[in-house]
Scaffold this motif. Structure first.
Motif, short mmCIF file in Angstrom:
data_model
loop_
_atom_site.label_atom_id
_atom_site.label_comp_id
_atom_site.label_asym_id
_atom_site.label_seq_id
_atom_site.Cartn_x
_atom_site.Cartn_y
_atom_site.Cartn_z
N ASN A 244 0.78 -1.22 0.08
CA ASN A 244 0.09 0.06 -0.05
C ASN A 244 0.88 1.33 0.12
N PHE A 245 1.86 1.23 0.62
CA PHE A 245 2.89 2.44 0.73
C PHE A 245 3.50 2.62 -0.50
N HIS A 246 4.07 1.64 -1.21
CA HIS A 246 4.59 1.83 -2.46
C HIS A 246 3.50 2.07 -3.52
N ALA A 247 2.28 1.65 -3.36
CA ALA A 247 1.27 2.23 -4.21
C ALA A 247 1.01 3.54 -4.23
N CYS A 248 1.03 4.23 -2.97
CA CYS A 248 0.98 5.55 -2.85
C CYS A 248 2.13 6.31 -3.48
N CYS A 249 3.29 5.74 -3.33
CA CYS A 249 4.44 6.17 -3.91
C CYS A 249 4.25 6.43 -5.52
N LEU A 250 3.66 5.32 -6.32
CA LEU A 250 3.09 5.44 -7.67
C LEU A 250 2.19 6.19 -7.78
N ASP A 251 1.24 6.65 -6.95
CA ASP A 251 0.32 7.56 -7.12
C ASP A 251 0.53 9.02 -6.97
N THR A 252 1.50 9.14 -6.67
CA THR A 252 2.37 10.67 -6.36
C THR A 252 2.62 11.06 -7.69
N ALA A 253 2.53 12.39 -7.96
CA ALA A 253 2.84 12.99 -9.26
C ALA A 253 3.95 14.12 -9.03
N PRO A 254 5.15 14.03 -10.07
CA PRO A 254 5.33 12.76 -10.49
C PRO A 254 5.55 11.32 -9.83
N PRO A 255 5.40 10.26 -10.31
CA PRO A 255 5.47 9.16 -9.42
C PRO A 255 6.99 8.79 -8.85
N ILE A 256 6.96 8.18 -7.79
CA ILE A 256 8.15 7.73 -7.03
C ILE A 256 8.19 6.13 -7.10
N PHE A 257 9.55 5.63 -7.78
CA PHE A 257 9.44 4.32 -7.66
C PHE A 257 10.80 3.86 -6.79
N TYR A 258 10.62 3.29 -5.93
CA TYR A 258 11.73 2.67 -4.80
C TYR A 258 12.12 1.38 -5.08
N MET A 259 11.24 0.43 -5.58
CA MET A 259 11.54 -1.04 -5.61
C MET A 259 11.81 -1.15 -7.14
N ASN A 260 12.95 -1.94 -7.32
CA ASN A 260 13.10 -2.23 -8.78
C ASN A 260 12.75 -3.74 -9.11
N ASP A 261 13.33 -4.12 -10.38
CA ASP A 261 12.92 -5.27 -10.80
C ASP A 261 13.26 -6.57 -9.83
N VAL A 262 14.39 -6.49 -9.28
CA VAL A 262 14.98 -7.64 -8.03
C VAL A 262 14.12 -7.46 -6.85
N SER A 263 13.74 -6.25 -6.38
CA SER A 263 12.52 -6.13 -5.37
C SER A 263 11.44 -7.00 -5.64
N ARG A 264 10.95 -6.71 -6.81
CA ARG A 264 9.63 -7.39 -7.14
C ARG A 264 9.82 -8.74 -7.61
N ALA A 265 11.11 -9.24 -7.88
CA ALA A 265 11.16 -10.75 -8.00
C ALA A 265 11.07 -11.20 -6.56
N ILE A 266 11.84 -10.63 -5.64
CA ILE A 266 11.65 -10.95 -4.22
C ILE A 266 10.37 -11.10 -3.66
N VAL A 267 9.44 -10.23 -3.99
CA VAL A 267 7.96 -10.42 -3.85
C VAL A 267 7.46 -11.53 -4.25
N GLN A 268 7.51 -11.59 -5.32
CA GLN A 268 7.05 -13.08 -6.07
C GLN A 268 7.76 -14.34 -5.52
N LEU A 269 8.82 -14.42 -5.30
CA LEU A 269 9.41 -15.50 -4.55
C LEU A 269 8.53 -15.84 -3.10
N VAL A 270 8.83 -14.59 -2.41
CA VAL A 270 7.97 -14.89 -1.14
C VAL A 270 6.38 -15.34 -1.22
N GLU A 271 5.84 -14.64 -2.17
CA GLU A 271 4.58 -15.04 -2.40
C GLU A 271 4.39 -16.39 -2.75
N GLU A 272 5.26 -17.04 -3.71
CA GLU A 272 5.15 -18.32 -4.17
C GLU A 272 5.16 -19.46 -2.66
#
Ligand code: DP6
Length: 366
Positions: free
Chosen positions: A270-298
């Motif tokens: 939710n926090f990172h969604a708020c960052c993305l909802d910011t104008a201009p958007p803020i990206f803190y997570m990168n592809d590796v961060s997102r891959a770790i999210v997927q791994l933990v979810e799996e």
């Protein structure tokens, strides 16, 4: 304590660990007093791993009216009206009140202070360096001025908060809430212990260092851009955080890892969604961060399919590094899986959660 041949040295060294929020602080209602738009809750990590060590010294021979501070060997400017100035001033006020009550005390509040602080991990890389840094500054000044136990850790947290919001939570070990408060003065905006580390020693934290580069958008600027532009943040403040604060406090009290993990991951997202909802958007997570999210979810999906609970929870601050929370029994398997999928990644080791060393004043006699 002092003798005629050897002058007394007034110096104290303290260390403070980082804390990693599971309900994130993101947004200020008052930028100068650092009053947040929502309550937050964090876990303080073991200071053997990520910590700031700070020495503060007061000396009548230091030029008057000139406090100085070195961070990792480089001198920082203490600006009038700035965060550091405010912290020094507030701590000197507390010392002055003590001196006013006891005329025999040396007038340390009138002397300049020199402070030297070191982090044992990358500064401003999304690893909560300002939290441990300001907490160690306040702890070392409190020890130098011998303020405790008369001044409580919650009262000190009110001052640490004015250095960096998240720092107020590093004044405590274990599970800590920052009550945002409603007073315009900030008098009720402080940290309180939800549970000590000893309450749930089975919970471990694993730091996955995805990048130790300085973050592109510092938290302070990023969060105010979100306050100014994100409709999602208003929803978060009013409808999301209050229920989560209660639910995660209950999960901690009951040592309910599944509930703790579910809320932690939802709040990070939710926090990172708020960052993305910011104008201009803020990206803190990168592809590796997102891959770790997927791994933990799996990992969690597979574990739950076997009728077991969740394996781990991820959370991300204002950077790409992942912090995973997990019960001790799961750590070896998580490490093995992460190593398998990211053979070239740079991993720190397991960090157990504790607050082992209380503020520790150095010997005062020369
Ligand atoms: C994403 O405490 O660094 O880590 O108060 O402006 O110094 P300032 O911000 P800071 O922000 C921390 C933001 C966060 C979430 C958290 O720790 O709760």
């Amino acid at each position: 304590m002092s003798s005629s041949s050897s002058p007394t040295i007034y110096q104290a060294t303290c260390s403070a660990p980082v804390n990693i929020a599971v309900i994130k602080y993101w947004g200020k209602r008052d930028t100068s007093l650092i009053l947040p738009t929502n309550d937050s809750l964090s876990v303080t990590l073991d200071q053997d791993h990520l910590r700031s060590v700070t020495t503060a010294r007061a000396d009548a021979s230091f030029p008057a009216g000139k406090d100085r501070l070195w961070l990792n060997g480089e001198e920082e400017t203490i600006q009038d009206g700035g965060r550091l100035r405010r912290c020094f001033d507030e701590m000197k006020k507390l010392r002055k009140a003590k001196e006013d009550k006891d005329a025999s005390l040396p007038k340390l509040s009138e002397w300049s202070v020199h402070v030297c602080s070191e982090n044992n991990f990358p500064t401003a890389a999304g690893l909560a360096s300002s939290a441990s840094g300001f907490a160690a500054l306040i702890a070392s000044l409190a020890a130098l001025y011998e303020l405790q136990p008369e001044v409580s850790s919650s009262e000190l947290s009110r001052i640490a908060r004015q250095g960096s919001g998240s720092a107020c939570r590093s004044l405590f070990g274990g599970y800590v809430a920052w009550q945002g408060g409603s007073e315009a003065s900030g008098s009720d905006s402080l940290a309180v212990e939800v549970a000590p580390q000893s309450h749930w020693p089975d919970l471990q934290a694993l730091i996955c260092v995805v990048s130790d580069a300085k973050k592109g958008t510092p938290s302070t600027a990023g969060m105010q851009r979100t306050v100014a532009t994100s409709p999602l943040l208003q929803h978060r403040i009013q409808h999301v955080v209050p229920g989560r604060m209660k639910a995660i406090s209950d999960a901690i009290r009951q040592r309910d890892f599944d509930a703790f993990a579910e809320i932690t991951m939802a709040d990070s997202n939710n926090f990172h969604a708020c960052c993305l909802d910011t104008a201009p958007p803020i990206f803190y997570m990168n592809d590796v961060s997102r891959a770790i999210v997927q791994l933990v979810e799996e990992l969690n999906r597979a574990s739950e399919a076997e009728g077991k609970g969740k394996m781990a929870a991820y959370t991300y601050d204002a950077g790409s590094n992942a912090v995973l929370y997990a019960p001790k029994a799961n750590v070896a398997q998580i490490l093995a899986v992460v190593r398998h999928y990211f053979p070239n990644a740079d991993f720190d080791d397991t960090v157990s959660l504790s607050w082992p060393s209380a503020p520790s004043p150095a010997p005062r006699d020369a």
